[in-house]
Design an enzyme around this catalytic site. Structure first.
Site, PDB file in Angstrom:
ATOM      1  N   GLU A 204       0.767  -1.312   0.065  1.00  0.00           N
ATOM      2  CA  GLU A 204      -0.156   0.458   0.017  1.00  0.00           C
ATOM      3  C   GLU A 204       0.809   1.113   0.131  1.00  0.00           C
ATOM      4  O   GLU A 204       0.591   2.414   0.514  1.00  0.00           O
ATOM      5  CB  GLU A 204      -1.229  -0.157   1.079  1.00  0.00           C
ATOM      6  N   LYS A 322     -15.812  -1.513   2.485  1.00  0.00           N
ATOM      7  CA  LYS A 322     -15.094  -2.101   1.734  1.00  0.00           C
ATOM      8  C   LYS A 322     -16.215  -2.215   0.076  1.00  0.00           C
ATOM      9  O   LYS A 322     -16.710  -3.355   0.471  1.00  0.00           O
ATOM     10  CB  LYS A 322     -14.340  -2.760   1.684  1.00  0.00           C
TER      11      LYS A 322
HETATM   12  P1  PGA Z   1      -7.119  -6.340   2.555  1.00  0.00           P
HETATM   13  O1  PGA Z   1      -6.004  -5.271   3.310  1.00  0.00           O
HETATM   14  O2  PGA Z   1      -7.412  -5.176   0.881  1.00  0.00           O
HETATM   15  O3  PGA Z   1      -5.675  -6.825   1.648  1.00  0.00           O
HETATM   16  O4  PGA Z   1      -7.956  -6.848   2.648  1.00  0.00           O
HETATM   17  C1  PGA Z   1      -6.494  -3.760   3.409  1.00  0.00           C
HETATM   18  C2  PGA Z   1      -7.316  -3.952   5.047  1.00  0.00           C
HETATM   19  O5  PGA Z   1      -7.544  -4.847   5.969  1.00  0.00           O
HETATM   20  O6  PGA Z   1      -7.808  -3.582   5.474  1.00  0.00           O
HETATM   21 ZN    ZN Z   2      -8.788  -3.850   7.868  1.00  0.00          ZN
END
Ligand code: PGA
Ligand code: ZN
Length: 399
Positions: A204, A322
């Site tokens: 990230e 998300k």
């Molecule tokens: P991931 O991690 O996109 O790899 O699931 C992001 C998070 O845990 O917030």
């Molecule tokens: Zn998370």
């Protein structure tokens, strides 16, 4: 709104893995496309995805022929068709998967926004349909920037996944500058302390060297925030992603969080315990929920059933949203509505595997989320979200 064509093709995400991009053209001439991000520390309760090749084939065969036959009233009616075609039950496997439904859902929303000649965030707001909270004192969403990467997102010795700086500027421009300044200072400080490799980054965009302890990143970031005189414009937080913390490192987690909160003024803690440990979350929220945000991610997976359970057990006072965890724009908006009813903070979030699609910025602004998790200001797929927020600020000012 009638669809003239709907086609999907494979594109790469930021880890070089295949994902889906879907393009929609309406009969009125509007055209738009969207792609799906992919997580790595995914929650077990997330809506299932299927391999990109199968998702693309089923979008091109199944979905496009069904979608061409309907005159859609709104986003909800299009998303309902996606869910119907996707199917899925205890016995039957899903036919599209969450990446394909999300890419189609966002492409449709973009095409609608284009038809009406409005920015995408306005179309998000219209689909949300609830009065927006009026944030008088600060621009929201605040930026939740993951400046140090660990866990599954990096090859270093940090068990906790994300060390977040949270910027609360008066504008997105100011918040972005705060994050960018802190990020550069942090890179310089890490190189001085640990050598030139310390500026290498994780999935990230956060730095990912080895650290002497789990709290060293907070110690360094707090010192630099003071040096930069950021005052109360910056706070710190952590996504422990505890489900993926190695077993041996899971002892006395509660005590360790308490020490982070006391010593570094931690304001935000995400997934402090495993994805089924509603009760342990609740004990922490009981103790610290009055002073800090405790958020579910793998715990709640943008799923209103799991959110209802977290409410009942008192597990959290904030939630990660998300869209690809639940599969359509409409279902992600349902999660925001539920969170607002519960009085929880809402933090919209990217995934660790991203594309240059910047939808999540419009989503976060469209519902006036409290926060947007968008990684560090590095790597094109992260920068796309920062830059879209800056553009949104200009669009909102011009309106
Ligand atoms: P991931 O991690 O996109 O790899 O699931 C992001 C998070 O845990 O917030
Ligand atoms: Zn998370």
């Amino acid at each position: 709104m009638k669809i003239r064509s709907l086609t999907a093709r494979p594109i790469l995400d930021s880890r070089g893995a295949w994902t889906i991009e879907t393009a929609i053209e309406l009969w009125n001439g509007a055209r738009a496309k969207a792609s799906a991000p992919q997580g790595k520390s995914t929650g077990k309760a997330e809506a299932p995805a299927i391999p990109a090749a199968a998702a693309i084939a089923n979008t091109n065969d199944l979905l496009s022929s069904h979608a061409a036959r309907v005159d859609f009233r709104d986003q909800a009616s299009f998303d309902a068709l996606l869910c119907e075609i996707n199917g899925g039950s205890a016995r039957a496997k899903v036919r599209l998967g969450s990446s394909a439904t999300l890419a189609a859902s966002v492409a449709f929303l973009r095409a609608t926004a284009q038809s009406r000649g409005v920015p995408l965030w306005r179309e998000v707001g219209a689909a949300y349909g609830e009065p927006l909270p009026s944030w008088a004192d600060a621009a929201k969403p605040w930026l939740f920037a993951n400046l140090v990467n660990g866990g599954l997102h990096a090859g270093n010795n940090l068990d906790f996944q994300e060390y977040l700086a949270i910027a609360k500027g008066r504008t997105f421009r100011e918040s972005t500058e705060i994050i960018a300044d802190l990020y550069r200072e942090l890179g310089n400080a890490l190189v001085r302390a640990k050598g030139k490799n310390a500026r290498n980054v994780g999935d990230e965009g956060g730095y990912a060297p080895d650290f002497s302890s789990a709290e060293e990143p907070f110690r360094i970031m707090a010192r630099l925030a003071k040096k930069l005189k950021l005052g109360n414009k910056v706070m710190f937080g952590m996504d422990a992603a505890a489900t993926d913390v190695p077993r041996g490192a899971r002892s006395r987690l509660g005590e360790r969080y308490a020490s982070f909160i006391r010593r570094y003024g931690l304001a935000y803690l995400e997934d402090p315990f495993g994805e089924e440990e509603f009760g342990k979350f609740a004990a922490l929220t009981e103790k610290f929920g009055g002073e800090i945000w405790i958020a579910g991610d793998d715990l709640t997976t943008t799923n209103t059933n799991r959110m209802a359970r977290a409410l009942k057990e008192g597990s959290v006072n904030a939630v990660i949203v998300k869209p690809n965890q639940i599969g359509t724009v409409t279902l992600a908006l349902d999660a925001v509505r539920a969170a607002r009813r519960y009085g929880w903070a809402v933090i919209a979030s990217h995934r660790s595997g991203e594309t240059d699609d910047d939808f999540i910025a419009d989503f976060a602004y469209g519902v006036r989320a409290d926060g947007l998790k968008l990684g560090a200001p590095a790597r094109g797929e992260r920068i796309a979200k920062y830059n879209r927020l800056l553009e949104i600020e200009a669009e909102a000012a011009a309106a």
